[in-house]
Design a protein around this motif. Structure first.
Motif, short mmCIF file in Angstrom:
data_model
loop_
_atom_site.label_atom_id
_atom_site.label_comp_id
_atom_site.label_asym_id
_atom_site.label_seq_id
_atom_site.Cartn_x
_atom_site.Cartn_y
_atom_site.Cartn_z
N HIS A 7 0.62 -1.43 0.01
CA HIS A 7 -0.06 0.42 -0.23
C HIS A 7 0.64 1.35 0.00
O HIS A 7 1.74 1.56 1.13
CB HIS A 7 -0.96 0.30 1.02
CG HIS A 7 -1.87 1.13 1.29
ND1 HIS A 7 -3.05 0.83 2.18
CD2 HIS A 7 -2.51 1.93 0.28
CE1 HIS A 7 -3.69 2.44 1.62
NE2 HIS A 7 -3.43 2.86 0.73
N THR A 35 -1.78 -1.47 -3.26
CA THR A 35 -2.63 -0.16 -3.51
C THR A 35 -2.18 0.80 -3.48
O THR A 35 -0.87 1.52 -2.85
CB THR A 35 -3.93 -0.34 -2.49
OG1 THR A 35 -4.46 -1.70 -2.54
CG2 THR A 35 -4.06 0.55 -2.27
N SER A 37 -3.57 5.52 -2.74
CA SER A 37 -3.54 5.76 -2.01
C SER A 37 -3.10 7.49 -2.09
O SER A 37 -2.07 7.94 -2.01
CB SER A 37 -4.10 5.97 -0.88
OG SER A 37 -4.95 4.88 -0.55
N ILE A 81 -7.23 6.70 -10.32
CA ILE A 81 -6.92 6.78 -8.60
C ILE A 81 -8.63 7.03 -7.89
O ILE A 81 -9.54 8.29 -8.59
CB ILE A 81 -5.95 7.15 -7.04
CG1 ILE A 81 -4.21 7.53 -8.26
CG2 ILE A 81 -6.42 7.21 -6.45
CD1 ILE A 81 -3.55 8.18 -7.19
N GLU A 84 -12.45 6.63 -3.87
CA GLU A 84 -12.96 6.77 -2.41
C GLU A 84 -11.24 6.25 -1.24
O GLU A 84 -11.03 6.27 -0.05
CB GLU A 84 -13.29 5.26 -2.18
CG GLU A 84 -12.59 4.21 -2.86
CD GLU A 84 -13.60 3.96 -4.13
OE1 GLU A 84 -13.35 2.41 -4.73
OE2 GLU A 84 -13.92 4.71 -4.88
N ARG A 85 -10.72 6.38 -2.67
CA ARG A 85 -8.54 6.63 -2.03
C ARG A 85 -8.06 7.88 -2.09
O ARG A 85 -7.32 7.75 -2.87
CB ARG A 85 -7.66 5.73 -2.97
CG ARG A 85 -8.28 3.61 -2.71
CD ARG A 85 -7.16 2.99 -2.68
NE ARG A 85 -6.65 2.88 -4.48
CZ ARG A 85 -6.96 2.02 -5.29
NH1 ARG A 85 -8.04 1.42 -4.89
NH2 ARG A 85 -6.32 2.42 -6.26
N HIS A 87 -7.99 11.29 0.12
CA HIS A 87 -8.18 11.65 1.39
C HIS A 87 -7.22 13.24 1.62
O HIS A 87 -6.71 13.17 1.29
CB HIS A 87 -7.64 10.27 2.08
CG HIS A 87 -7.63 8.93 1.81
ND1 HIS A 87 -9.10 8.98 1.92
CD2 HIS A 87 -7.35 7.95 1.17
CE1 HIS A 87 -9.25 7.16 2.21
NE2 HIS A 87 -7.97 6.76 1.57
N HIS A 104 -4.33 1.58 7.68
CA HIS A 104 -4.54 1.56 6.27
C HIS A 104 -3.45 0.93 6.11
O HIS A 104 -3.61 0.13 5.17
CB HIS A 104 -4.73 2.72 5.77
CG HIS A 104 -5.74 3.24 5.75
ND1 HIS A 104 -6.13 4.43 7.03
CD2 HIS A 104 -7.31 3.48 5.24
CE1 HIS A 104 -7.00 5.14 6.49
NE2 HIS A 104 -8.30 4.37 5.84
#
Length: 152
Positions: A7, A35, A37, A81, A84-85, A87, A104
């Motif tokens: 992540h 992932t 973010s 992206i 919801e990722r 922020h 996370h």
């Protein structure tokens, strides 16, 4: 055995250099199948102005939040992206980024660093604040034009 990131968290200050930081992070995430973010920390208004603000702060904070969301989407959407990722967090940037990373399961934080300018907004003393308290790897991406660090 090579370490694989799962992540990757990209912390941006929403300046024009933000996409450079994201561009550096994307291939790392892709290689690892990680992932990705993206995060921006907004300092609470009351903090910036010592709590003495002659107006409705919540309205203003909401407007700043909305503006930040729009700007973050402009940076993140072209790289696919999902929203919801993306922020926006309100609080002291260093500690909020660390908290987010721990909650996370982030194992790499990518931040921009260019001397004293620009990212001072995001990270106080560039990326050093994030580096200090991080429990995972931190990649500081050098951004900004040559000469940014010249003495005034």
């Amino acid at each position: 055995m090579s370490h694989e990131y799962r992540h990757v968290l990209v912390a941006v200050d929403l300046t024009r250099d933000s996409h450079l930081v994201l561009e550096r992070a994307l291939p790392i995430a892709e290689r690892n199948g990680a992932t990705i973010s993206i995060i921006h920390a907004l300092e609470p208004l009351g903090f910036a102005y010592g709590g003495d603000i002659p107006m409705d702060v919540t309205t203003l904070q909401d407007q700043l939040d909305e503006h930040a969301r729009t700007r973050l989407a402009e940076i993140a959407d072209p790289s696919n992206i999902p929203r919801e990722r993306q922020h926006i967090i309100v609080g002291m940037p260093d500690s909020e980024i660390h908290r987010f990373a721990e909650e996370h399961g982030v194992d790499l934080i990518v931040v921009g660093s260019h001397g004293r300018t620009g990212f001072a907004l995001l990270l106080g003393s560039t990326s050093s604040g994030v580096l200090r308290g991080a429990k995972c790897d931190v990649l500081a991406v050098r951004v900004g034009q040559e000469g940014d660090d010249a003495e005034e």
